[in-house]
Write an enzyme that holds these catalytic residues in place. Sequence first.
Site, short mmCIF file in Angstrom:
data_model
loop_
_atom_site.label_atom_id
_atom_site.label_comp_id
_atom_site.label_asym_id
_atom_site.label_seq_id
_atom_site.Cartn_x
_atom_site.Cartn_y
_atom_site.Cartn_z
N TYR A 33 44.34 48.01 41.01
CA TYR A 33 44.27 46.61 41.41
C TYR A 33 43.84 45.74 40.25
O TYR A 33 43.39 46.24 39.21
CB TYR A 33 43.33 46.43 42.61
CG TYR A 33 41.85 46.51 42.30
CD1 TYR A 33 41.23 47.72 42.02
CD2 TYR A 33 41.06 45.36 42.29
CE1 TYR A 33 39.86 47.78 41.76
CE2 TYR A 33 39.70 45.41 42.02
CZ TYR A 33 39.11 46.63 41.75
OH TYR A 33 37.77 46.69 41.48
N ARG A 52 45.70 44.96 31.20
CA ARG A 52 44.93 46.05 31.83
C ARG A 52 45.69 46.65 33.01
O ARG A 52 45.65 47.87 33.22
CB ARG A 52 43.56 45.54 32.27
CG ARG A 52 42.67 46.68 32.76
CD ARG A 52 41.27 46.23 33.06
NE ARG A 52 41.25 45.23 34.11
CZ ARG A 52 40.19 44.48 34.42
NH1 ARG A 52 39.07 44.62 33.73
NH2 ARG A 52 40.25 43.60 35.38
N ARG A 100 52.20 63.03 53.43
CA ARG A 100 50.95 63.37 52.76
C ARG A 100 51.03 64.70 52.01
O ARG A 100 51.32 65.74 52.60
CB ARG A 100 49.80 63.43 53.78
CG ARG A 100 48.44 63.62 53.12
CD ARG A 100 47.29 63.52 54.11
NE ARG A 100 46.02 63.61 53.40
CZ ARG A 100 45.44 64.77 53.07
NH1 ARG A 100 46.01 65.91 53.39
NH2 ARG A 100 44.29 64.76 52.41
N HIS A 102 49.07 66.07 48.12
CA HIS A 102 48.25 65.55 47.02
C HIS A 102 49.07 65.24 45.77
O HIS A 102 48.88 64.22 45.13
CB HIS A 102 47.13 66.54 46.68
CG HIS A 102 46.07 66.62 47.74
ND1 HIS A 102 46.30 67.14 48.99
CD2 HIS A 102 44.77 66.26 47.72
CE1 HIS A 102 45.19 67.09 49.70
NE2 HIS A 102 44.24 66.56 48.96
N GLU A 182 27.43 49.84 33.79
CA GLU A 182 27.96 48.53 34.20
C GLU A 182 27.54 48.30 35.64
O GLU A 182 26.89 49.15 36.26
CB GLU A 182 29.48 48.50 34.06
CG GLU A 182 30.17 49.50 34.97
CD GLU A 182 31.70 49.46 34.88
OE1 GLU A 182 32.27 48.40 34.57
OE2 GLU A 182 32.31 50.51 35.15
N LEU A 207 34.62 50.06 33.02
CA LEU A 207 35.84 49.26 33.06
C LEU A 207 35.83 48.29 31.88
O LEU A 207 34.79 47.71 31.57
CB LEU A 207 35.92 48.46 34.36
CG LEU A 207 37.21 47.68 34.52
CD1 LEU A 207 38.37 48.62 34.85
CD2 LEU A 207 37.09 46.61 35.59
N1 PDD Z 1 35.61 43.65 39.58
N2 PDD Z 1 33.24 46.52 36.17
C1 PDD Z 1 33.69 46.82 37.40
C2 PDD Z 1 33.34 48.15 38.00
C3 PDD Z 1 34.47 45.89 38.10
O1 PDD Z 1 34.94 46.18 39.33
C4 PDD Z 1 34.76 44.63 37.50
C5 PDD Z 1 35.61 43.60 38.21
C6 PDD Z 1 34.27 44.38 36.22
C7 PDD Z 1 34.57 43.08 35.51
O2 PDD Z 1 35.91 43.04 35.10
P1 PDD Z 1 36.70 41.67 34.92
O3 PDD Z 1 35.91 40.86 33.99
O4 PDD Z 1 38.00 42.09 34.37
O5 PDD Z 1 36.80 41.04 36.29
C8 PDD Z 1 33.52 45.35 35.58
C9 PDD Z 1 36.50 42.81 40.35
C10 PDD Z 1 36.27 41.36 40.16
C11 PDD Z 1 36.45 43.25 41.80
O6 PDD Z 1 36.38 44.46 42.01
O7 PDD Z 1 36.54 42.41 42.69
#
Ligand code: PDD
Length: 287
Positions: A33, A52, A100, A102, A182, A207
């Site tokens: 996503y 990305r 289904r 895997h 993070e 991420l």
């Molecule tokens: N989340 N780390 C994680 C685990 C994330 O899910 C996100 C973003 C970020 C920040 O990434 P970015 O700056 O590209 O949004 C870091 C989104 C917003 C979400 O899951 O809704």
Amino acid sequence: MGRIAYVNGRYVHQAEAVVHIEDRGYQFADAVYEVWALFGGKLADPEGHFARLERSLSELRIPMPMTRAALTTVLRETVRRNRVREGLVYLQVSRGVAPRDHAFPAAHVAPAVVVTVSRVDRDATDARAAKGVSVVTTPENRWGRCDIKTVGLLPNALAKQKAREVGAVEAWFVDDLGLVTEGASSNAWIVDGDGILRTRDTNANILRGVTRLSLIDVAREAGLKVEERPFTPDEARAAKEAFITGAGSLVLPVVAVDGKPVGDGAPGPVALKLRRLYIERAKASAI
Ligand code: PDD
């Protein structure tokens, strides 16, 4: 007017939007996503998010469901039909629908594509930024490929719930070395005692946040020193400032970690300035 979603080629009322019960995203989290912030109805940081998305898909050997140009048209059209100016766009691409099993389907299946749009009250989020937010820490328990933006977010959802139950807004994962990786849906930063901006390096299992990457640029342009170097929760509490970045939070000051204040317990000038500069730049480059 109800919300409109894009689902596999059609714009439908969200209440009537359905995906197949054998969608591999549903059964195996075999899907990726992206989330774009929307400013004035336009997509922020478009290049970073598309790059990305393509990388996440390619790591999982899922084809791009359509060209970038076509996808941009779909995202914009979904935004237009929802009449949202300030908000978020969510795109999900799964490997598709198959009985289904895997392993990947033997025959070609088309990736399944869903787009939804939600409204954000920017006055409320600005007020939240002015006050600052709390975070809690939680042991890192995710798989080893957090660089791929998959919908397999159960550890993140559990961590976020843990935060919410104590009135915090985010949970920071802490790895076996005692270092913050993070947040559950954001990247983590501090301004250390020397005034250096620090955030975890992308060799770690995190991420590669698009907001994070843009903000590194913004900060350096503003003459700040940025180091991709980890920190512990103790270092965060002893820091001058802390903050998180993401498409949802943009740049959000953190004023407490596990109930103890960061710095003097109020949002710091660096985080607030970076929030302003990031938003200016995101607005200027939105498409
Ligand atoms: N989340 N780390 C994680 C685990 C994330 O899910 C996100 C973003 C970020 C920040 O990434 P970015 O700056 O590209 O949004 C870091 C989104 C917003 C979400 O899951 O809704």
